[in-house]
Design a protein around this motif. Structure first.
Motif, PDB file in Angstrom:
ATOM      1  N   GLY A   1      -0.557  15.577 -13.876  1.00 12.64           N
ATOM      2  CA  GLY A   1      -0.325  15.947 -12.602  1.00 12.64           C
ATOM      3  C   GLY A   1      -0.208  14.674 -11.468  1.00 12.64           C
ATOM      4  N   MET A   2      -0.021  13.599 -12.174  1.00 13.31           N
ATOM      5  CA  MET A   2       0.292  12.620 -11.344  1.00 13.31           C
ATOM      6  C   MET A   2       1.760  12.729 -10.530  1.00 13.31           C
ATOM      7  SD  MET A   2       0.918   8.531 -11.784  1.00 13.31           S
ATOM      8  CE  MET A   2      -0.889   8.047 -11.984  1.00 13.31           C
ATOM      9  N   GLY A   3       1.677  12.720  -9.282  1.00 11.70           N
ATOM     10  CA  GLY A   3       3.034  12.992  -8.444  1.00 11.70           C
ATOM     11  C   GLY A   3       3.189  12.429  -7.426  1.00 11.70           C
ATOM     12  N   MET A   4       4.010  12.856  -6.434  1.00 10.86           N
ATOM     13  CA  MET A   4       4.468  12.008  -5.037  1.00 10.86           C
ATOM     14  C   MET A   4       3.092  11.781  -4.150  1.00 10.86           C
ATOM     15  SD  MET A   4       7.438  10.966  -5.209  1.00 10.86           S
ATOM     16  CE  MET A   4       7.442  10.542  -3.595  1.00 10.86           C
ATOM     17  N   LEU A   5       2.126  12.653  -4.159  1.00 10.56           N
ATOM     18  CA  LEU A   5       1.068  12.370  -3.321  1.00 10.56           C
ATOM     19  C   LEU A   5       0.271  11.154  -3.818  1.00 10.56           C
ATOM     20  CD1 LEU A   5      -1.225  13.427  -1.421  1.00 10.56           C
ATOM     21  CD2 LEU A   5      -2.381  14.459  -3.354  1.00 10.56           C
ATOM     22  N   HIS A   6       0.234  10.894  -5.012  1.00 11.07           N
ATOM     23  CA  HIS A   6      -0.799   9.735  -5.463  1.00 11.07           C
ATOM     24  C   HIS A   6       0.131   8.649  -5.161  1.00 11.07           C
ATOM     25  CE1 HIS A   6      -2.170  12.946  -8.037  1.00 11.07           C
ATOM     26  NE2 HIS A   6      -3.170  12.675  -7.888  1.00 11.07           N
ATOM     27  N   LEU A   7       1.590   8.609  -5.402  1.00  2.62           N
ATOM     28  CA  LEU A   7       2.534   7.585  -5.272  1.00  2.62           C
ATOM     29  C   LEU A   7       2.461   7.086  -3.814  1.00  2.62           C
ATOM     30  CD1 LEU A   7       4.505   5.373  -6.233  1.00  2.62           C
ATOM     31  CD2 LEU A   7       6.298   7.167  -5.882  1.00  2.62           C
ATOM     32  N   ILE A   8       2.525   7.942  -2.777  1.00  2.00           N
ATOM     33  CA  ILE A   8       2.694   7.874  -1.163  1.00  2.00           C
ATOM     34  C   ILE A   8       1.368   7.249  -1.009  1.00  2.00           C
ATOM     35  CG2 ILE A   8       2.987   8.633   0.963  1.00  2.00           C
ATOM     36  CD1 ILE A   8       4.858  10.759  -0.130  1.00  2.00           C
ATOM     37  N   VAL A   9       0.086   7.647  -1.363  1.00  4.92           N
ATOM     38  CA  VAL A   9      -1.249   7.150  -0.946  1.00  4.92           C
ATOM     39  C   VAL A   9      -1.217   5.615  -1.547  1.00  4.92           C
ATOM     40  CG1 VAL A   9      -3.553   7.268  -1.389  1.00  4.92           C
ATOM     41  CG2 VAL A   9      -2.188   9.307  -0.823  1.00  4.92           C
ATOM     42  N   ALA A  10      -0.789   5.332  -2.806  1.00 11.70           N
ATOM     43  CA  ALA A  10      -0.856   4.215  -3.271  1.00 11.70           C
ATOM     44  C   ALA A  10      -0.051   3.279  -2.611  1.00 11.70           C
ATOM     45  CB  ALA A  10      -0.479   4.255  -4.774  1.00 11.70           C
ATOM     46  N   ALA A  11       1.187   3.740  -2.323  1.00  7.53           N
ATOM     47  CA  ALA A  11       1.945   2.802  -1.278  1.00  7.53           C
ATOM     48  C   ALA A  11       1.750   2.259  -0.034  1.00  7.53           C
ATOM     49  CB  ALA A  11       3.391   3.372  -1.301  1.00  7.53           C
ATOM     50  N   TYR A  12       0.969   3.382   0.347  1.00  8.91           N
ATOM     51  CA  TYR A  12       0.262   2.939   1.712  1.00  8.91           C
ATOM     52  C   TYR A  12      -0.949   2.058   1.363  1.00  8.91           C
ATOM     53  CZ  TYR A  12      -3.474   3.921   5.373  1.00  8.91           C
ATOM     54  OH  TYR A  12      -4.320   3.519   6.360  1.00  8.91           O
ATOM     55  N   VAL A  13      -1.642   2.379   0.622  1.00  9.60           N
ATOM     56  CA  VAL A  13      -2.811   1.292   0.132  1.00  9.60           C
ATOM     57  C   VAL A  13      -2.167  -0.134  -0.060  1.00  9.60           C
ATOM     58  CG1 VAL A  13      -4.520   0.870  -1.468  1.00  9.60           C
ATOM     59  CG2 VAL A  13      -4.537   3.096  -0.503  1.00  9.60           C
ATOM     60  N   ARG A  14      -1.502  -0.293  -0.915  1.00 12.03           N
ATOM     61  CA  ARG A  14      -0.861  -1.578  -1.109  1.00 12.03           C
ATOM     62  C   ARG A  14      -0.266  -2.173   0.226  1.00 12.03           C
ATOM     63  NH1 ARG A  14       0.240  -3.721  -5.912  1.00 12.03           N
ATOM     64  NH2 ARG A  14      -1.679  -2.470  -6.347  1.00 12.03           N
ATOM     65  N   THR A  15       0.312  -1.434   1.099  1.00 15.10           N
ATOM     66  CA  THR A  15       0.816  -1.902   2.262  1.00 15.10           C
ATOM     67  C   THR A  15      -0.254  -2.440   3.366  1.00 15.10           C
ATOM     68  OG1 THR A  15       2.603  -0.382   2.339  1.00 15.10           O
ATOM     69  CG2 THR A  15       2.141  -1.186   4.452  1.00 15.10           C
ATOM     70  N   VAL A  16      -1.518  -1.676   3.195  1.00 10.32           N
ATOM     71  CA  VAL A  16      -2.679  -2.109   3.953  1.00 10.32           C
ATOM     72  C   VAL A  16      -3.101  -3.486   3.226  1.00 10.32           C
ATOM     73  CG1 VAL A  16      -4.876  -1.645   4.541  1.00 10.32           C
ATOM     74  CG2 VAL A  16      -3.267   0.054   4.691  1.00 10.32           C
ATOM     75  N   ALA A  17      -2.972  -3.721   2.120  1.00 10.44           N
ATOM     76  CA  ALA A  17      -3.334  -5.017   1.503  1.00 10.44           C
ATOM     77  C   ALA A  17      -2.635  -6.286   1.761  1.00 10.44           C
ATOM     78  CB  ALA A  17      -3.242  -4.695  -0.193  1.00 10.44           C
ATOM     79  N   TYR A  18      -1.433  -5.977   2.327  1.00  5.40           N
ATOM     80  CA  TYR A  18      -0.568  -6.964   2.949  1.00  5.40           C
ATOM     81  C   TYR A  18      -0.483  -7.048   4.323  1.00  5.40           C
ATOM     82  CZ  TYR A  18       0.692  -8.228  -1.897  1.00  5.40           C
ATOM     83  OH  TYR A  18       0.738  -8.283  -3.148  1.00  5.40           O
ATOM     84  N   ARG A  19      -0.573  -5.846   4.905  1.00  3.47           N
ATOM     85  CA  ARG A  19      -0.538  -5.746   6.384  1.00  3.47           C
ATOM     86  C   ARG A  19      -1.756  -4.821   6.862  1.00  3.47           C
ATOM     87  NH1 ARG A  19       4.403  -7.545   7.766  1.00  3.47           N
ATOM     88  NH2 ARG A  19       4.628  -6.627   9.595  1.00  3.47           N
ATOM     89  N   PRO A  20      -2.775  -5.474   7.014  1.00  2.00           N
ATOM     90  CA  PRO A  20      -4.017  -4.682   7.345  1.00  2.00           C
ATOM     91  C   PRO A  20      -3.984  -4.279   8.672  1.00  2.00           C
ATOM     92  CG  PRO A  20      -4.444  -7.319   7.460  1.00  2.00           C
ATOM     93  CD  PRO A  20      -3.065  -7.028   6.745  1.00  2.00           C
TER      94      PRO A  20
END
Length: 294
Positions: free
Chosen positions: A66-85
């Motif tokens: 069931g891994m899909g775009m929802l997980h990917l978009i959330v992960a991309a958001y979280v990684r962005t916050v890691a570098y741009r808090p």
């Protein structure tokens, strides 16, 4: 400064710390633009997902069902916050705060039918999470809601007040707004509130429609709303002038412009799209986690 070195100070809230070194101009913005619907910025974009689809299929074949775009978009958001808090800031009581963690909210239907009830879930994430961590944490929450016939805390709260006369409900809501303004809401209420968090996301592709421009709520702390739609196909010319079929996902974001300046915000949106297009970078933790200003 290490993330766990910060100590709670007067003026901080239970779910965030006050940004004290904010420039004066930014500190005044919440007084002129008091509500989030005064400050909504709408952004729309699309991402080509042919390679992303291959990667997602490989993950599902490796056991991540069931891994899909929802997980990917959330992960991309979280990684962005890691570098741009600064993307994880919020405005409350006409002051700007940094969230203590990354809290993602989404609405879940217990079954795909008109009659099925829906509820909200809240997933607590860390800037160092990989897409596999995020997949596990989201799925645990979703599975718990779908397997549990009892209502969760959010639903119980709404059910309790639904039996009261309207004037009492309005009075109770006014009290909640007053407490929220000064940061006096309890941890228990913040945890069940679908209006307090870092970001809310909706998967409109699951019901087969394009994304919408959704408002962000005046009550609570949510500064970001992301909606993404169903896959669509298009035909483009390749470098040799031959028609090639491409697959896209359209997504839209609504953001509170008071949390950071436009240049910084544009960089955040570029980061998010970059990580969406390169999901392999999300398989491992970030090489560093940048702390927001104090």
């Amino acid at each position: 400064m290490a993330q766990n070195a910060y100590k709670h100070r007067f003026g901080d809230r239970r779910d965030g710390r006050l940004i004290r070194s904010f420039p004066a101009y930014n500190k005044f913005a919440p007084f002129f633009m008091r509500q989030r619907n005064d400050t909504e910025v709408f952004f729309s974009d699309s991402v080509e997902i042919t390679d992303i689809d291959h990667w997602l299929r490989a993950q599902r074949a490796n056991g991540y069902k069931g891994m899909g775009m929802l997980h990917l978009i959330v992960a991309a958001y979280v990684r962005t916050v890691a570098y741009r808090p600064a993307l994880n800031r919020y405005v409350a009581g006409q002051r700007v705060f940094a969230h203590n963690d990354i809290t993602v909210i989404m609405t879940v239907k217990k079954a795909m039918s008109d009659e099925a009830e829906e509820t909200s879930i809240k997933v607590h994430l860390s800037p160092s999470d990989t897409i596999y961590d995020i997949y596990r944490k989201i799925n645990e929450q979703v599975d718990e809601v779908k397997a549990n016939e009892e209502t969760n805390g959010t639903d119980k709260f709404a059910e309790f007040f639904s039996h009261f006369p309207r004037f009492l409900v309005n009075f109770a809501v006014d009290i909640l707004k007053f407490l929220d303004y000064f940061g006096w809401l309890s941890n228990g209420f913040i945890e069940i509130s679908p209006f307090h968090g870092s970001m809310i996301i909706t998967d409109l592709g699951s019901i087969g429609i394009p994304p919408v421009n959704h408002h962000i709520y005046n009550f609570g702390t949510l500064p970001v709303f992301i909606a993404f739609g169903a896959k669509r196909h298009g035909v483009e010319m390749d470098d040799f002038g031959r028609p090639v079929e491409k697959k896209y996902i359209d997504y839209r974001a609504t953001l509170d412009e008071r949390i950071c300046d436009g240049f910084y915000l544009a960089g955040c949106l570029k980061y998010m799209k970059y990580y969406m297009k390169n999901p392999r970078l999300l398989e491992t933790p970030p090489d560093q986690v940048v702390q927001d200003i104090y």
